[in-house]
Design an enzyme around this catalytic site. Sequence first.
Site, PDB file in Angstrom:
ATOM      1  CD  GLU A   1      -5.594   1.270   4.066  1.00 54.09           C
ATOM      2  OE1 GLU A   1      -6.670   1.809   3.789  1.00 54.09           O
ATOM      3  OE2 GLU A   1      -4.762   1.766   4.847  1.00 54.09           O
TER       4      GLU A   1
ATOM      5  CB  CYS B   1      -6.350  -2.085  -2.458  1.00 49.30           C
ATOM      6  SG  CYS B   1      -5.033  -1.139  -1.708  1.00 49.30           S
TER       7      CYS B   1
ATOM      8  CE  LYS C   1      -0.786 -14.357   7.249  1.00 52.19           C
ATOM      9  NZ  LYS C   1      -0.247 -14.802   5.945  1.00 52.19           N
TER      10      LYS C   1
ATOM     11  CD  GLU D   1     -10.071  -5.267  -4.803  1.00 49.33           C
ATOM     12  OE1 GLU D   1     -10.415  -6.005  -3.887  1.00 49.33           O
ATOM     13  OE2 GLU D   1      -9.262  -4.322  -4.673  1.00 49.33           O
TER      14      GLU D   1
END
Lengths: 280, 329, 500
Positions: C273, C307, C199, C404
């Site tokens: 991840e 990331c 996806k 983040e």
Amino acid sequence: MAARLDVQKTYKLFIGGAFPRSESGRTFALLARNGSLIANVAQASRKDLRDAVVAARSAQPGWAARTAYNRGQILYRVAEVMESRRGEFAEDLNRCGVPIASARKEVERAIDRWVWYAGWCDKFHHLAGTVNSVAGPYFNFTMPEPTGVVGIVAPESPGLLGLVSRLAPALVSGNTAVVLTGEASPLTAVSLAEVVATSDVPGGVVNILTGATKEMLPWLLGHRDVNAVDLTGAPNLEAATVAEAAENVKRLIRGEPDDQSPYVIADFCEMKTVWHPVGR
Amino acid sequence: MVTLPRRAGRLEEVSTEVVTPAASAVFAPRSRSGVALRVTPVDEVGLEARARTFTTRSIKTTSKRAAINLAISCIDLTTLEGMDTPGKVAALCRKAVRPDPANPGLPSVAAVCVYPQMVPAAVLHTTGTGVHVASVAGAFPSGQSSMAVRVADIEQAVADGADEIDIVISRGAFLSGDYRYVFNEIEAQKVACGPAHLKVILETGELGSYDQIRKASMLAMAAGADFIKTSTGKVAQNSSMPVALCMAEAIRDYADQTGEIVGLKVAGGIRTAKQAWHYLVLIAETLGTQWLTPDLFRIGASSLLNDLLLQIQKLDTGRYSGPNYVSVD
Amino acid sequence: MADEIEPANLSLTNVTFDLEYAPALESKSIVSIDKEYGLFIGGKFVEPKDGKKFVTVSPSTEEKLSQISSASAADVDRAVKAARKAHTEIWGRMSGRDRAKYLFRIARQLQERAREFAVLESIDGGKPIRESRDVDVPLAAAHFFYHAGWADKLEYAFPDRRIAPKGVVGQIIPWNFPLLMLAWKIAPALATGNTVVLKPAETTPLTALLFAQLLQDVDLPPGVVNIVTGAGATGSALVEHKDVDKLAFTGSTSVGKQIQRSAAARGLPLTLELGGKAAHIVFEDAALDQAVEGVINGIYFNQGHVCCAGSRLLVQESIADSFIDRLKNRMSTLRVGDPLDKNTDVGAINSSEQLGRITALVEAGVAEGAEIYQPSCALPAKGYWFRPTIFTNVQQSHRIAREEIFGPVLSVLTFRTPEEAVAKANDTQYGLSAGIWTEKGSKILWMADQLDAGVIWANTFNQFDPASPFGGYKESGFGREGGLQGLSAYVSLSSPRGAS
């Protein structure tokens, strides 16, 4: 003359190199098949678990910082000390229902397993680590590092060999461990703790909690300062309990109770990759 | 000619100031104002990666025309051959002043660059045009003569009318660690230049590493260079984008630390318009657009000029041009 | 003589060069975007069962690009069934040699159509063409090339083990590197004999759909790769599906935790991840000009939608002021704008939603007392944009030092000793990457040992390679992608001697 009266052992917890009773004051009765009392064994509480994690965390950097050669010698020392107590371990297993011949065999295999893993300390990097040929002017390598503090649910069977088969590979790379022992064979676990305590293993590297695994596991899986949990000894857990591991993205390890392989060492490791340019 | 501030620094054997490890105790140049100069280490891979990014800047249409005009105006049009004659120099000067007779709107180049013996001819054909006369001197290209000979060489060229002097450092002395010698020789030749501008060639192709190039840049600036220059064009490795970037970063560092402004000249192997504007992008993004003037940036070249003219013709006509449509001098 | 010569055109010699590079646009004509797309199931594009579609827009123009199918649980089930069938009947039985050849074909076609993929990636996701052209697409092709070579050599990767594929793997990828993350997921899965249901992110589905067309061109057997587009509900349906043998997810830590809860409860193999808050540590003895480049690249590459972005700069106090000056200087040369302009360094923010998140955190930074700096560059009128931003005077407890941001926002902190740098760097729930800049070799190795991060860049940053394992410590996830270590997530290993 009357027969000598036995001195009976008190089976306690092993936390931070010491042998405390449970802070809760609880014990459980370990009974032989004929219903006679074998021993009263300390039944750990969640606060004992908390203390064990603190001890394991504070011992971890020092254990990992030792040279692999030194860790190997210490794990080999565990085997040496265990060897001199072979009879006692076999007897403990036997008291818990393992036929004496099988018990002796299991003890020998458990000792040999320590020896086998002791020798891996300064070798498994050869297999798990790599130098990677990247497409650029960089030196790039990947090396295994200990995950940190790991929880281990000792397999119920084989009681001693299963515990050693999961604990030893975790220690090889520099992890420290909090072990929840099976309720069926806590005696050898406590005897193993005594061996560990007298084998130059620094306090806190191995912590052993006897008692209700089921009661303790949610606390272990939900603990934010535990990096990984080995569920080999707890194959059938409630969904909600295991889901607790997601709280801090905990590594869950599932293996075989009687496996012996460098892949198991790697299961308890993180892989760290380092890049550096190559130039003048 | 813009007058640049004159500098006279000093070199001390041992500095008590904090300097980075790469600036070893034996190499601690100070600027005129006594600032102990920090020499920053250079990482080859990172430097070269950054230098490559300038070459991916795409310059089109109006930007391209501005870049070509600027590149022309920054050229030191050069002939440095044993077979040079006054006739050859006359042709070069004509080209320098009026690069394309068919296109009078184009700028002249910054200077012609010749051997000392050719200075009188160059002066003859450029006087009154504003095009400068640069002379290589000081036992170019090796620098392997006595100081007396090198100084006399410079003094003669200046007396003959050169207003810019390009010298080389003694690579042997530099590589053997005799920084005092190199400092002193630059300083002496600066004095010999009098009013003429001094460009100090590091001959980067012989220095062995970017760390050495950065160190030599700081040394030359501290000793009085008005420009630092990459190469003589006479050894295998000429100017390159990473070398120019390394020196530009040293110039920026020197300006930051001392407030003194030094120019950069790239030379050797620069033959195409594309190469030229890669250098312009490098200067603009490293030192800032204030360095993009002939007073602070030069390109030492000969065949480059014709390639720039071909590009201009393409912009003007919309057709690709060919070598028959520019003069071969 | 001299007086015959016309004076030089001196008036032109002092014209300052105009750094405003004229627009240098990559041509869009190389791509054709369909009005609408189906789901890629069983080798064909099919309509979603309930007919639901959603729009994908270009974040740089807000232009509607195409209608994308939204896969329901029933569609996901179709895809899993197709993958199961393909695994049982074809792919699971195919020789490694033939699997390798399919992967080589995919790699080659990606190389041949590289520019088309790059332009489409920039249109749909907003990233500069320079990055999609020079980084994303070549690396995606390299991943297929690398893993192709493994397909028939797995016995050397896992000696002394019996090796089996997991079976059907469900993979969910993010919007920051759409094609590259697809490659990181699909290449190792196929090399090891698994079939895939993938996806893509709802804001960046187009390159995955173009990739599906490429798979038809290389004659990959139907059902080996299935691509189901959609938003969170589609992802949940894939995660919860009972016949998936392994899950792999790249995305936020909060979604990752939800997936882990679900997978752990079922004992399902999983790799994650997740997010990061990487420390980028600069010592006073560093190669400072290259360090500036590393820091700039570390936070502004891909608009900071990375990331492993070096979002916390830890600079040694002795050089902090001058280093920050250098950074600000360098920031002024960054060009923000049209992703298709070859001179663009910083493209569009991927979505209005993400722009909102960045803006909110930056406002929090200002409110908490950090000092903000942004270069004064012009931004296009339409689309989603955010200026490169630096915060100084940031404290370890500020939200912008802990959370983040996933945008072009750098928080600068200082340290005095290596121990302090390590303590600050490790003081985070994340552990994906870290950067170290010093010219002292022994200090690099000491720092690399001390830092809790899966990827350490020393004197460089944001380097990626299929041969180099990538993945995090702590809440940045588990499992590795790339390299020998990355293969193990997609195989089941057992003792060749059976249980002893």
